[in-house]
Write a protein that holds these residues in place. Sequence first.
Motif, short mmCIF file in Angstrom:
data_model
loop_
_atom_site.label_atom_id
_atom_site.label_comp_id
_atom_site.label_asym_id
_atom_site.label_seq_id
_atom_site.Cartn_x
_atom_site.Cartn_y
_atom_site.Cartn_z
N ASN A 64 -9.24 -49.78 23.52
CA ASN A 64 -8.36 -50.90 23.26
C ASN A 64 -6.97 -50.33 22.97
OD1 ASN A 64 -6.92 -52.70 21.25
ND2 ASN A 64 -8.62 -54.03 21.83
N PRO A 65 -5.90 -50.99 23.42
CA PRO A 65 -4.55 -50.48 23.16
C PRO A 65 -4.24 -50.27 21.68
CG PRO A 65 -4.46 -52.22 24.79
CD PRO A 65 -5.87 -52.18 24.27
N VAL A 66 -4.76 -51.14 20.81
CA VAL A 66 -4.51 -50.98 19.38
C VAL A 66 -5.12 -49.65 18.90
CG1 VAL A 66 -4.98 -51.90 17.07
CG2 VAL A 66 -4.40 -53.46 18.96
N LYS A 67 -6.34 -49.38 19.33
CA LYS A 67 -6.99 -48.12 18.94
C LYS A 67 -6.25 -46.92 19.52
CE LYS A 67 -11.31 -45.58 19.12
NZ LYS A 67 -12.69 -45.53 19.61
N ALA A 68 -5.85 -47.03 20.78
CA ALA A 68 -5.15 -45.92 21.43
C ALA A 68 -3.86 -45.59 20.69
CB ALA A 68 -4.85 -46.27 22.89
N TYR A 72 -2.99 -42.29 18.45
CA TYR A 72 -1.80 -41.53 18.85
C TYR A 72 -0.87 -41.33 17.66
CZ TYR A 72 2.48 -40.22 21.27
OH TYR A 72 3.61 -39.56 21.68
N ARG A 73 -0.75 -42.35 16.82
CA ARG A 73 0.08 -42.26 15.62
C ARG A 73 -0.62 -41.52 14.48
NH1 ARG A 73 4.60 -43.39 18.08
NH2 ARG A 73 5.17 -45.56 18.37
N ARG A 74 -1.85 -41.08 14.74
CA ARG A 74 -2.66 -40.33 13.76
C ARG A 74 -2.86 -41.14 12.48
NH1 ARG A 74 -2.51 -34.39 15.16
NH2 ARG A 74 -1.40 -34.36 17.12
N MET A 75 -3.19 -42.41 12.69
CA MET A 75 -3.46 -43.28 11.55
C MET A 75 -4.95 -43.57 11.48
SD MET A 75 -0.39 -46.11 11.90
CE MET A 75 -0.55 -46.81 10.26
N THR A 76 -5.46 -43.71 10.27
CA THR A 76 -6.84 -44.15 10.09
C THR A 76 -6.87 -45.67 10.20
OG1 THR A 76 -6.59 -44.41 7.71
CG2 THR A 76 -7.32 -42.23 8.52
N GLN A 77 -8.07 -46.21 10.36
CA GLN A 77 -8.18 -47.67 10.36
C GLN A 77 -7.72 -48.24 9.02
OE1 GLN A 77 -12.22 -48.65 11.55
NE2 GLN A 77 -11.52 -49.13 13.62
N ASP A 78 -8.06 -47.55 7.94
CA ASP A 78 -7.63 -48.00 6.61
C ASP A 78 -6.11 -48.08 6.54
OD1 ASP A 78 -10.07 -48.41 5.29
OD2 ASP A 78 -10.26 -46.28 4.80
N ALA A 79 -5.44 -47.03 7.01
CA ALA A 79 -3.98 -46.97 6.92
C ALA A 79 -3.34 -48.07 7.76
CB ALA A 79 -3.46 -45.60 7.35
N LEU A 80 -3.82 -48.27 8.98
CA LEU A 80 -3.24 -49.31 9.84
C LEU A 80 -3.54 -50.69 9.29
CD1 LEU A 80 -1.70 -50.28 12.27
CD2 LEU A 80 -3.78 -50.01 13.65
N GLN A 93 -12.98 -54.92 14.44
CA GLN A 93 -13.46 -55.90 15.43
C GLN A 93 -12.44 -56.09 16.55
OE1 GLN A 93 -14.21 -59.16 12.79
NE2 GLN A 93 -16.36 -58.56 12.45
N ILE A 94 -11.17 -56.06 16.22
CA ILE A 94 -10.13 -56.15 17.26
C ILE A 94 -10.20 -54.93 18.17
CG2 ILE A 94 -7.63 -56.07 17.69
CD1 ILE A 94 -7.30 -57.84 15.18
N GLU A 95 -10.28 -53.74 17.57
CA GLU A 95 -10.34 -52.51 18.36
C GLU A 95 -11.58 -52.45 19.24
OE1 GLU A 95 -9.92 -49.01 15.96
OE2 GLU A 95 -7.78 -49.36 15.61
N ASN A 96 -12.68 -53.05 18.79
CA ASN A 96 -13.94 -53.03 19.56
C ASN A 96 -14.11 -54.26 20.44
OD1 ASN A 96 -15.18 -50.50 18.74
ND2 ASN A 96 -15.14 -51.41 16.69
N ARG A 97 -13.04 -55.06 20.53
CA ARG A 97 -13.00 -56.25 21.39
C ARG A 97 -14.07 -57.29 21.00
NH1 ARG A 97 -11.98 -51.92 25.05
NH2 ARG A 97 -9.87 -52.03 25.86
N LYS A 98 -14.41 -57.33 19.72
CA LYS A 98 -15.37 -58.32 19.24
C LYS A 98 -14.67 -59.57 18.73
CE LYS A 98 -18.99 -55.03 18.35
NZ LYS A 98 -19.77 -54.30 17.40
N ARG A 99 -13.38 -59.42 18.40
CA ARG A 99 -12.57 -60.56 17.96
C ARG A 99 -11.19 -60.45 18.60
NH1 ARG A 99 -12.68 -61.77 11.64
NH2 ARG A 99 -11.50 -63.57 12.36
N ASP A 100 -10.62 -61.63 18.83
CA ASP A 100 -9.24 -61.70 19.30
C ASP A 100 -8.35 -61.90 18.08
OD1 ASP A 100 -9.95 -61.54 22.01
OD2 ASP A 100 -10.32 -63.70 22.09
N GLY A 101 -7.21 -61.32 18.11
CA GLY A 101 -6.25 -61.53 17.03
C GLY A 101 -5.24 -62.59 17.42
N SER A 102 -4.65 -63.21 16.43
CA SER A 102 -3.59 -64.19 16.68
C SER A 102 -2.30 -63.45 17.02
CB SER A 102 -3.39 -65.06 15.44
OG SER A 102 -2.87 -64.27 14.38
#
Length: 126
Positions: A64-68, A72-80, A93-102
């Motif tokens: 997913n582009p968010v994960k990529a 790339y920015r070397r951030m953890t999920q917690d940090a982002l 869930q957004i990164e795994n395409r299980k939910r769409d974000g607004s």
Amino acid sequence: MINIQFIERDGRPEFAVVPIEVWERIKRRVGELDDAALHGQAKTRDDGFRIPAAILDAELSGDNPVKAWREYRRMTQDALATAAGLSKPYLSQIENRKRDGSIEVFQSLAAALCVPIDVLVEQPGK
């Protein structure tokens, strides 16, 4: 001297017939002018933002582009998640395409990742 033939209509010149070598030079010059104009337009619209090859490789591999961008920015999920004001499970869930974000969620993610929002939003059918 170049021999140019003029064709008139109603007493006024309407067409000019030129030797083919003259036409070829004119055509090349017009093409060069078109190229220069297109280059100028592209430079005017260039915002300087570039997508690194690592992002393209990750997306082509299925990320997913968010994960990529997060990786790339070397951030953890917690940090982002914290920077974007989201919960870590929601981000996952957004990164795994299980939910769409607004749009608001993607605006927050884009701001946290310092990227334009359009690089995070996937196109339908992808």
